[in-house]
Design an enzyme around this catalytic site. Structure first.
Site, PDB file in Angstrom:
ATOM      1  N   ASP A  22       0.779  -1.248   0.000  1.00 44.05           N
ATOM      2  CA  ASP A  22       0.000   0.000   0.000  1.00 44.05           C
ATOM      3  C   ASP A  22       0.809   1.297   0.000  1.00 44.05           C
ATOM      4  O   ASP A  22       1.788   1.425   0.747  1.00 44.05           O
ATOM      5  CB  ASP A  22      -0.850   0.090   1.272  1.00 44.05           C
ATOM      6  CG  ASP A  22      -1.594  -1.161   1.598  1.00 44.05           C
ATOM      7  OD1 ASP A  22      -1.572  -2.105   0.802  1.00 44.05           O
ATOM      8  OD2 ASP A  22      -2.205  -1.195   2.677  1.00 44.05           O
ATOM      9  N   PHE A  78       1.952  -0.886   9.973  1.00 44.59           N
ATOM     10  CA  PHE A  78       0.936  -1.073   8.939  1.00 44.59           C
ATOM     11  C   PHE A  78       0.528   0.279   8.356  1.00 44.59           C
ATOM     12  O   PHE A  78       1.017   1.328   8.738  1.00 44.59           O
ATOM     13  CB  PHE A  78      -0.263  -1.826   9.526  1.00 44.59           C
ATOM     14  CG  PHE A  78      -0.168  -3.326   9.376  1.00 44.59           C
ATOM     15  CD1 PHE A  78       1.048  -3.970   9.230  1.00 44.59           C
ATOM     16  CD2 PHE A  78      -1.330  -4.110   9.387  1.00 44.59           C
ATOM     17  CE1 PHE A  78       1.119  -5.361   9.088  1.00 44.59           C
ATOM     18  CE2 PHE A  78      -1.271  -5.491   9.242  1.00 44.59           C
ATOM     19  CZ  PHE A  78      -0.052  -6.116   9.092  1.00 44.59           C
ATOM     20  N   GLU A 193     -10.591  -2.747   4.371  1.00 39.40           N
ATOM     21  CA  GLU A 193      -9.266  -2.118   4.521  1.00 39.40           C
ATOM     22  C   GLU A 193      -9.169  -0.708   3.918  1.00 39.40           C
ATOM     23  O   GLU A 193     -10.037  -0.251   3.204  1.00 39.40           O
ATOM     24  CB  GLU A 193      -8.171  -3.009   3.907  1.00 39.40           C
ATOM     25  CG  GLU A 193      -8.146  -4.424   4.477  1.00 39.40           C
ATOM     26  CD  GLU A 193      -7.025  -5.280   3.932  1.00 39.40           C
ATOM     27  OE1 GLU A 193      -6.466  -6.054   4.731  1.00 39.40           O
ATOM     28  OE2 GLU A 193      -6.713  -5.219   2.734  1.00 39.40           O
TER      29      GLU A 193
HETATM   30  C1  FRU Z   1      -3.925  -3.671   2.687  1.00 38.97           C
HETATM   31  C2  FRU Z   1      -3.301  -4.060   4.007  1.00 38.97           C
HETATM   32  C3  FRU Z   1      -3.687  -3.092   5.101  1.00 38.97           C
HETATM   33  C4  FRU Z   1      -2.562  -3.238   6.075  1.00 38.97           C
HETATM   34  C5  FRU Z   1      -1.371  -3.456   5.175  1.00 38.97           C
HETATM   35  C6  FRU Z   1      -0.331  -4.382   5.719  1.00 38.97           C
HETATM   36  O1  FRU Z   1      -3.224  -4.169   1.594  1.00 38.97           O
HETATM   37  O2  FRU Z   1      -3.653  -5.387   4.345  1.00 38.97           O
HETATM   38  O3  FRU Z   1      -4.955  -3.333   5.665  1.00 38.97           O
HETATM   39  O4  FRU Z   1      -2.408  -2.118   6.895  1.00 38.97           O
HETATM   40  O5  FRU Z   1      -1.876  -3.985   3.975  1.00 38.97           O
HETATM   41  O6  FRU Z   1       0.776  -4.439   4.879  1.00 38.97           O
END
Ligand code: FRU
Length: 454
Positions: A22, A78, A193
């Site tokens: 992300d 994250f 997410e």
């Molecule tokens: C989305 C996700 C988020 C998380 C991150 C972890 O792709 O799963 O929800 O914060 O990637 O890398």
């Protein structure tokens, strides 16, 4: 040579090496567009989440700089967001950058929850200090994550959109960016997410708010600083297979709303890096007040990479007589109009992978994305018109992004090239197809020297 490997995208961002997912902490300040990203500093697979960091002055050329946030005793780092604290609400200093992120506790201790944390930077993003009283928000529900924060001018409060679980999210507010009050829960059907939440002007000049989720579903509605009231049906802005976790930049100049996504699921065999970002797109609201929708078009800055242009006013593909564009480019920006002719199906073969236009169902499918089984297959891309459609296709070494008309339909795909002798071939196996206003722009690499070789 670095950035010159076989499958290295030439005008899309990739990490110098190792895994990326992300986009995080998108914020603009003093001429710099910051792009933080989920990064595994150790391997080409997901894990050990750290915030990597790249900077750009034009949304096109990127410099990867030192990593910003490393895992700590609260968890691995994250996804999250960043803002400019122009009123010094948090007291770290005027114009400090604030970053909000999830500490994924589970990855340091199976019993430890996911909490929301704050960090700040006093040198425009180069170094970060974690707030000593972290976390700022304790666990609300197991797995809650991905805080997206925006300043709400009228109520002089920060608003945070946070993912809870299933297809549920919530909104919170704060005056000092440290203590947060719950405002409401909301559901974004079929999504999960990475929320984003931002205002945009409608064509009639009203302010609307848009709530998006990681897979590209969104709602448009009204927000008064306390409650978001959706007014539109659930819509999608991402019709391709590989666009995910999009986020928009905070504090962008001229009220621009610029979005970038992770192109999830591509394959990069034998490369030192894994995964890539999409091209940044500019968002606007179009349509009537009854039926507003998001339009997405590549940022204008991209045209600065146009190197060599070929224009062809008209071409015809017919059975036994394919239409080829003479070029040996492996990454380009291509646009043309398709005029409904006798053929019911057109195959646009790009670097050996077919983009199939079906006039009977008014849909486009990219067969190249099939090779990639990492993400579930999505529905074909709908075409808005039955008589003619304008297509713009951004092709890079391992990605293809399709924009139809005014950007009302867009789709992101990853692919690997198959064998081919011409990079762009239009094929029909029955009838014929008229193609008009063809423009092929070969692109400069963003990794090459600023000045082109003579
Ligand atoms: C989305 C996700 C988020 C998380 C991150 C972890 O792709 O799963 O929800 O914060 O990637 O890398």
């Amino acid at each position: 040579m670095e950035y010159q490997e076989l499958h290295r995208p030439q005008y899309h961002f990739t990490a110098r090496k190792n895994w990326l997912n992300d986009p995080n902490g998108l914020v603009y300040r003093d001429g710099i567009w910051h792009l933080f990203f989920q990064h595994n500093t150790e391997a080409t697979t997901w894990g050990n989440m750290t915030w990597g960091h790249a900077e750009s002055r034009d949304l096109v050329h990127w410099d990867q700089v030192d990593h910003a946030l490393y895992p700590d005793s609260l968890g691995t780092m994250f996804s999250g967001s960043a803002v400019v604290d122009k009123y010094n609400t948090a007291g770290f200093g005027e114009d400090a950058l604030l970053a909000f992120y999830t500490a994924a506790g589970q990855f340091v201790n199976p019993q430890q929850p996911y909490t929301q944390c704050l960090a700040y930077s006093l040198d425009n993003g180069r170094t970060w200090i974690k707030y000593e009283q972290n976390p700022i928000i304790d666990e609300i529900e197991p797995g809650n994550r991905d805080p997206k924060v925006i300043w709400h001018e009228e109520t002089e409060r920060w608003i945070m959109a946070l993912y809870l679980s299933g297809d549920r999210y919530c909104l919170l507010s704060s005056q000092d960016a440290k203590s947060w009050t719950h405002l409401q829960d909301l559901t974004l059907e079929g999504d999960r997410e990475c929320p984003d939440f931002f205002p945009l002007k409608s064509p009639s000049g009203d302010e609307k708010w848009v709530f998006t989720g990681a897979s590209g579903n969104y709602l448009i509605g009204e927000f008064n600083g306390y409650e978001f009231k959706p007014q539109s049906p659930l819509q999608r802005f991402e019709h391709g297979q590989n666009g995910y976790a999009s986020q928009t930049w905070s504090d962008a100049p001229n009220n621009r709303r610029i979005q970038i996504s992770w192109m999830t699921g591509g394959l990069y065999p034998e490369m030192p890096f894994n995964q890539q970002m999409s091209i940044p797109v500019e968002l606007t609201l179009t349509g009537s007040s009854q039926q507003l929708r998001l339009s997405r078009l590549p940022v204008n800055e991209l045209t600065s990479l146009h190197r060599k242009t070929t224009t062809i006013s008209e071409g015809v593909a017919a059975k036994g007589n394919s239409f080829k564009i003479q070029s040996d480019a492996t990454f380009f920006d291509l646009s043309f109009d398709l005029i409904r002719s006798e053929a019911n199906t057109l195959y646009i073969v790009i670097r050996g992978q077919a983009l199939t236009v079906n006039w009977l169902t008014n849909e486009v499918k990219f067969e190249g994305a099939r090779a990639n089984k990492v993400v579930p297959e999505r529905n074909p891309v709908p075409l808005p018109n039955k008589e003619s459609n304008s297509l713009r296709i951004l092709v890079d070494k391992t990605s293809l992004e399709l924009f139809v008309g005014d950007g009302e339909i867009s789709a992101s795909f990853c692919y690997l090239p198959d064998a081919y002798s011409d990079p762009i071939v239009f094929n029909c196996y029955e009838g014929q197809q008229l193609i008009k206003n063809i423009e092929l722009h070969e692109m400069k690499s963003i990794w090459a020297d600023e000045k082109e070789a003579p």
